[in-house]
Design a protein around this motif. Structure first.
Motif, PDB file in Angstrom:
ATOM      1  N   SER A   1       2.415  -0.690  -2.528  1.00 26.68           N
ATOM      2  CA  SER A   1       3.346  -0.222  -1.532  1.00 26.68           C
ATOM      3  C   SER A   1       4.499   0.315  -1.963  1.00 26.68           C
ATOM      4  O   SER A   1       5.217   1.319  -1.303  1.00 26.68           O
ATOM      5  CB  SER A   1       3.476  -1.479  -0.324  1.00 26.68           C
ATOM      6  N   HIS A   2       5.020  -0.127  -3.110  1.00 28.03           N
ATOM      7  CA  HIS A   2       6.447   0.260  -3.360  1.00 28.03           C
ATOM      8  C   HIS A   2       6.057   1.008  -4.783  1.00 28.03           C
ATOM      9  O   HIS A   2       7.369   1.376  -5.555  1.00 28.03           O
ATOM     10  CB  HIS A   2       7.324  -0.827  -4.028  1.00 28.03           C
ATOM     11  N   PHE A   3       5.100   1.685  -5.074  1.00 33.80           N
ATOM     12  CA  PHE A   3       4.741   2.567  -6.167  1.00 33.80           C
ATOM     13  C   PHE A   3       3.915   3.546  -5.691  1.00 33.80           C
ATOM     14  O   PHE A   3       2.531   3.798  -5.728  1.00 33.80           O
ATOM     15  CB  PHE A   3       3.873   1.888  -7.249  1.00 33.80           C
ATOM     16  N   SER A   4       4.758   4.621  -5.205  1.00 36.21           N
ATOM     17  CA  SER A   4       3.925   5.687  -4.348  1.00 36.21           C
ATOM     18  C   SER A   4       3.212   6.576  -5.491  1.00 36.21           C
ATOM     19  O   SER A   4       2.271   7.074  -4.914  1.00 36.21           O
ATOM     20  CB  SER A   4       5.065   6.719  -3.851  1.00 36.21           C
ATOM     21  N   CYS A   5       3.679   6.787  -6.691  1.00 31.40           N
ATOM     22  CA  CYS A   5       3.054   7.815  -7.560  1.00 31.40           C
ATOM     23  C   CYS A   5       1.591   6.945  -8.157  1.00 31.40           C
ATOM     24  O   CYS A   5       0.616   7.557  -8.054  1.00 31.40           O
ATOM     25  CB  CYS A   5       3.830   7.888  -8.651  1.00 31.40           C
ATOM     26  N   CYS A   6       1.769   5.728  -8.455  1.00 34.77           N
ATOM     27  CA  CYS A   6       0.468   4.825  -8.621  1.00 34.77           C
ATOM     28  C   CYS A   6      -0.641   5.059  -7.578  1.00 34.77           C
ATOM     29  O   CYS A   6      -1.572   5.069  -7.681  1.00 34.77           O
ATOM     30  CB  CYS A   6       0.865   3.572  -9.047  1.00 34.77           C
ATOM     31  N   GLN A   7       0.009   4.926  -6.170  1.00 35.47           N
ATOM     32  CA  GLN A   7      -0.932   5.009  -5.033  1.00 35.47           C
ATOM     33  C   GLN A   7      -1.717   6.374  -5.112  1.00 35.47           C
ATOM     34  O   GLN A   7      -2.694   6.639  -4.600  1.00 35.47           O
ATOM     35  CB  GLN A   7      -0.012   4.701  -3.778  1.00 35.47           C
TER      36      GLN A   7
END
Length: 246
Positions: free
Chosen positions: A88-94
């Motif tokens: 949720s707090h790691f947009s690039c990983c998502q």
């Protein structure tokens, strides 16, 4: 410091990740290597947000310590969430997770990186933990348990906490300005507040001083002597005081 202050490089690169992955696939290269880049971009963004919180003038060491403590708690939360593959707090990983198989996403590996970062924060800021009680005393002397306070402050603390006028003044001006209103009859409390206020929380003022020197000591101002430089630096670095040039 340079990377953190210019931390848009990774995020701008990652904005092109779809095109970059297409290019890598067309060349027969493995585009999943960018998962590390995605994590690095996310965590650098978070570190940069913390860095910006700690910059600037008029930051009390207590407020900066609170910001660091909050970041350490965020690291704990992120570590647990990534273990559960919650990005949720790691947009690039998502974004990368949406492109690859979730089963091969190295969430345990990234959680370990966060654990190492959290341990490093704890090590680097261990000295501040020793000052925690002093920070609490400075932040709100009216809420401190007198019995747990240093012996040399206990009598003055009792007098302070029983003074309704000073309590009202504290509620009005806050801890930073309240130091000016501590009576001279409480020298130990005044000294404790002065010591806390004098702590430098970051290298911001030092870096600003070098910038002032660089601007003033140039070939276009070669007639300035070291004595002139000292005067210019005093004027340039003085906070909240306007020099009377006339």
């Amino acid at each position: 410091v340079w990377w953190l202050s210019r931390a848009k490089v990774l995020s701008r690169f990652f904005q092109l990740i779809e095109e970059i992955c297409q290019f890598m696939d067309s060349k027969g290269k493995d585009s999943t290597v960018f998962r590390e880049l995605a994590f690095l971009s996310d965590i650098t963004t978070h570190l940069n947000d913390l860095n910006l919180q700690l910059q600037g003038r008029d930051h009390l060491i207590t407020d900066m310590h609170d910001a660091v403590k909050a970041f350490q708690m965020k690291l704990c939360l992120w570590e647990r969430q990534i273990h559960q593959c919650n990005l949720s707090h790691f947009s690039c990983c998502q974004a990368m997770l949406n492109q690859v198989n979730a089963m091969v996403f190295p969430n345990a590996h990234f959680a370990e990186k966060l654990s190492l970062l959290r341990a490093e924060f704890a090590r680097r800021f261990s000295d501040f933990e020793a000052q925690k009680s002093n920070f609490e005393l400075f932040r709100n002397p009216f809420a401190i348990d007198v019995e747990t306070a240093p012996v040399n402050l206990q009598m003055e603390l009792i007098e302070l906490q029983c003074n309704g006028t000073l309590k009202a003044k504290y509620d009005t001006v806050g801890p930073a300005q309240f130091t000016r209103f501590i009576p001279e009859e409480m020298p130990q409390l005044r000294l404790h507040a002065a010591r806390t206020l004098s702590m430098f929380g970051s290298t911001y003022l030092c870096e600003q001083l070098f910038s002032v020197m660089k601007i003033n000591k140039t070939s276009h101002r070669s007639h300035l002597t070291d004595e002139h430089l000292q005067s210019i630096m005093r004027i340039s670095m003085t906070q909240n005081i306007t020099p009377n040039i006339n």
